[in-house]
Design an enzyme around this catalytic site. Sequence first.
Site, PDB file in Angstrom:
ATOM      1  CB  VAL A   1      -1.330   0.156   1.464  1.00  0.00           C
ATOM      2  CG1 VAL A   1      -2.047   1.041   1.265  1.00  0.00           C
ATOM      3  CG2 VAL A   1      -1.830  -0.833   1.268  1.00  0.00           C
TER       4      VAL A   1
ATOM      5  CG  ASP B  41      -4.217  23.537 -44.182  1.00  0.00           C
ATOM      6  OD1 ASP B  41      -3.353  23.308 -44.944  1.00  0.00           O
ATOM      7  OD2 ASP B  41      -5.583  23.331 -43.990  1.00  0.00           O
TER       8      ASP B  41
ATOM      9  CB  THR C 158      -4.799  28.485 -46.441  1.00  0.00           C
ATOM     10  OG1 THR C 158      -4.705  28.839 -47.625  1.00  0.00           O
ATOM     11  CG2 THR C 158      -6.497  29.293 -46.477  1.00  0.00           C
TER      12      THR C 158
ATOM     13  CG  ASP D  37      -1.711  27.753 -52.041  1.00  0.00           C
ATOM     14  OD1 ASP D  37      -2.599  27.776 -52.648  1.00  0.00           O
ATOM     15  OD2 ASP D  37      -2.007  28.907 -51.453  1.00  0.00           O
TER      16      ASP D  37
ATOM     17  NE  ARG E 173       0.639  20.780 -58.290  1.00  0.00           N
ATOM     18  CZ  ARG E 173       0.963  19.659 -59.636  1.00  0.00           C
ATOM     19  NH1 ARG E 173       2.355  19.871 -59.501  1.00  0.00           N
ATOM     20  NH2 ARG E 173      -0.146  18.586 -59.629  1.00  0.00           N
TER      21      ARG E 173
ATOM     22  CE  LYS F  52      -2.127  18.562 -43.596  1.00  0.00           C
ATOM     23  NZ  LYS F  52      -3.286  19.881 -43.522  1.00  0.00           N
TER      24      LYS F  52
ATOM     25  CG  ASP G 188      -8.960  25.165 -42.964  1.00  0.00           C
ATOM     26  OD1 ASP G 188      -8.360  23.895 -43.384  1.00  0.00           O
ATOM     27  OD2 ASP G 188      -8.537  26.648 -42.953  1.00  0.00           O
TER      28      ASP G 188
ATOM     29  CG  ASN H  17       5.675   5.646  -2.857  1.00  0.00           C
ATOM     30  OD1 ASN H  17       4.828   7.043  -1.830  1.00  0.00           O
ATOM     31  ND2 ASN H  17       4.915   5.590  -3.135  1.00  0.00           N
TER      32      ASN H  17
END
Length: 1136
Positions: free
Chosen positions: A332, A379, A381, A666, A713, A719, A738, A804
């Site tokens: 314990v 990301d 944007t 992009d 691109r 991803k 997003d 302990n």
Amino acid sequence: MTQNPFKFTAQQLSELVDPKNEELLKKYGGLEGIAQALKVDVKTGLPIHKPEDGNIFADREEVFGRNVLPETKSKSLLQLMWEALHDKIMIILSVAAIVSLSIGLYEDFGPGSENNDEPKVHWIEGVAILVSVFIVITAGSINDYQKEKQFRALNAKKDDRKVKALRGGENVMISVYDVQVGDVLLLEPGDLLCADGVFIQGHNLKCDESAATGESDTIEKAADKEHLILSGSKVTEGVGSFLVTAVGVNSFHGKTMMSLRTENEDTPLQVKLNALAEKIAVIGTAAAVLMFFVLIIKYVIQLIRDDNIDKSFASVLSEIVKIFISAITVVVVAVPEGLPLAVTLALAFATTRMLKDNNLVRVLNACETMGGATTVCSDKTGTLTQNKMTVVKGVVGRFFGFEGPEQIARLAEDLKSFKGKTDPANKEIKDGAELLDVLVEGISINSTAFEGENDEGKIEFIGSKSETALLGMTKAMGIDYRSYRDNPCYQVVQVYPFSSAKKSMATLIKVNREAKGTGKGSFYRMHVKGASEIVLRYSTKALLLPEGGFKFPGKTKAPELPTIVPLTRALAEDYNNNIIERFANESLRTFSLAYRDFEEDEFKAYLNEPTEEEILSHNAALTEIGNKDLTFMSLVGIEDPVRPGVPEAVATCRNAGVVVRMVTGDNINTARAIATKCGIYTQGGIAMEGPKFRTLTEEEMDKILPRLQVLARSSPTDKQILVGRLKYLGETVAVTGDGTNDGPALKMADVGFSMGIAGTEVAKEASSIILMDDNFSSIVKALLWGRSVNDSVKKFLQFQLTVNITAVIVTFISAIVDGENGSALTAVQLLWVNLIMDTLAALALATEKPTQDMLLRPPESKRSPLITHSMWKMIVGEAIFQVIINFVLLFAGHPQEKAFNEEKTVLKTMVFNTFVFLQIFNEINCRRIDNRLNVFAGIYKNAYFICIFIFIAVAQFLIVTFGGDAFKTTSLNAAQWGICILLGFLSLPLGMILRLIPDSTFALCLPKLPAAADPVDFTEPLPDFLNPPRADTGLSTSSAERHRNAELKWDFALNAIRPEMNLFGTIHGGRSGRAMSGSSPRIQTSTTGDVGGRVSSFANNGRAMTAPVQNAFNAKQAWKIAMVGVARQRRENNEV
């Protein structure tokens, strides 16, 4: 299930868009074949549903389903608590509690207990541990339950919205939940598509599919282009209609949502804590077993040697039970019951504070996972940038430049300051105020964008990104575009919408001088805007202003007064080399504005007969009056600006050892430029495109990943591949997203960040943390709080293990040495030390606020041990010191007494008191887990710590003074109190001495740490597979480029005259069409089909829009206008 009354199944139709498959569409018979199979006429749509008719779409819903997703059943509080109870530490604690409670009840109420004068308190230990377990699982479950409720409230936005459908030949508004496969839906700008489908008809219809596919450019839908419509995308321009082919779970959006409903993985801290709990349980059990056998052997020897011991069965059994209880006490004591509470408190405290920092933590454990993040795949944007195309710089009249919000805000006043002209009699010359008027007129009227409410009810500009940017510039200048668009002195005669082939848009207006207050009569003005190189080619003159504002130096000289000059080759090259190319190098999208004025007589000279006004509707008319002899007036640079604070946040991540990578749809030039501005793309880094990345082998990926900084691109698959490979290499990966397409990567990542404002429902569902302000800077705050949580857990672990280890050793040895096999610390004393103190210490150490110093060290890898070498040094050093102090007091306190079993109550009270004060002062030591000496830094900022420190000290005084029989204590005098406190205080100087000892001294006795990764060498040459040899074209590089450019221009020229060539076929066949009738503003014709006049919404916005009308002019007019256009194209082709 009944037989399918339709030709196709839901699965077959959903295969059209996942992925997009135009070949399969042809195989199904195109639009006509699908409409026939779905038993619908695209001209009238499905029949109107009346309530009294019952469910007339029952067959459709049975085959294709409804347009709803199955509700995710939220877990109840009890379910969350039950799941929390399955944690390994919770299981170990529960077992220990039940065993302790059982033995405690036996001791207090078992056979012979009635003759025992001790208080009946042995059962309290087990109950207290059970209460601790209940508090931990309840606190964690309530926190999870509240966060889930917050998330549901955040996401419950206009789910049941109305869409426009064609039913029974009428335009009706229906709920998205009532959309059926076979419905014909009508589209307008701003519509969010609720189903997949096939394009029927429309004009200039463009959809933003970035949320669904990651493609940043808008996709044009037309009969001769792309036909397939994706659910989850948004209409940005034009009007049209489409036939619904998939709804609900069978749609692209629905499939993505359903794929995200998976269970979360254990976090790195959970894995480490579970491993630690197992080790502690094994060690504690081994110690208990050893102690049990040692005490049994000792007792057997005593039975054999001592004839005075009661050897009856009841007495022997009672002694064995007592030994067993002492052994269980060791288990314990060894179990760190305060540890899960410390973790829960730290997470709860951090998540509450993180919400103030715009981080809504949906998954509680994601907070501590973020503390160990080694890379962030962000990301572009909306996260790094503002997701709002903005004019950031430009020139008016070539020599007056502006850059930044401040200069744009005062642009109107600055232009008005230019007075006079080089030739006052020349009406073509515009002074500053007149040029401003023409400029704003062109921006406001020559545009299809307008101001309206978005999905959240906020007012913003709606339309193409470039047009909204220009309108945003006029608003920043303090000018309302409606003051021009709604002004009665302007009459829109003809609108020539933006054409991807011509890369420009034009609007012909009639200006009433009398209404405008500038003279008598009226004149016509053609406003043109578009790609800079195109508008420059259409222009023959240029307005020039004196030098002012932000300077863009060039080879031409600025005039002293406003003037107009021929657009010579030198001036055109000046524009191109010093402004356009400069903007292009900064990845700005350049837009130019020009105009051409016609007096009424001059304009009517183009129209031989009144009925020939309809000639204006043809593109060849645009070529004659809008694509030549323009006056060039302004050029602007547009971009999606980097969010304020992002470069600083990226620099902070780099200092913290966290690699930030940009993953965007992009093009690579824009991505590289934005990444450079953000500080992500640095010298020696790698920027590459998704199509190339996904073809690499695993070995090639592993070579470039340490230096990969930009992935342009990229598709959703790219991803996922990137995140999966980074996790395979041992990285702790955070991902931002997003869009719907980001969902799988967000779910795969260790920590997924979605956008609270721009994020789709799919992205939020897949994420573990929602950025309420969509700002990358908030990720740094999450990183800081995550490291704070990890540090808080480690601080408490250092404190808990010291307690302990000391308690186990003291209990073990004192029980063996004690004549009665009893421990130096009673069960109730251990209850105070092990539970109450640990719980309060957990609260004190878990509420430490983060400091910026936490971001100046590298992250910990998943393989790093939970307890570092410096922590082990403090734990072992302090534990040894505390054991020595306790044993010195215990055994040397009364040297005149030879037997340990005759120790006085005062001595045991001092041992207990000293033990507690050793822990109280060691708690201050544990505020630092590194080797820095100042353990008091920032302590005054943590009111919890100070209050708890004082409370424990006061409570200890009360327990010792008034504890009496319950705690087996007696009151101490001042000298004895002084000794206890002084011995406890020695923990602080000892901690300072231990910190001065190098960690390497202890490292030989401890497990070897995983080797640190070698630093990335950015100066090494790139791998050969990234630099493939160029094919030998037989031409020099410049020659090959010129050859390719000539081919492109020739293709462009052929495409431009194709409509005229089609007209020749019509004329040759002797056919003639109807002349278009109608009042101004007229609608330009095209041959893409009839939308049934559904352009009223644009008319309501005061815009003349282009709608498809076939055969809008007769053969004679067509021949005349076509010949003019062909002659023009031939001249341009010869130039090529």
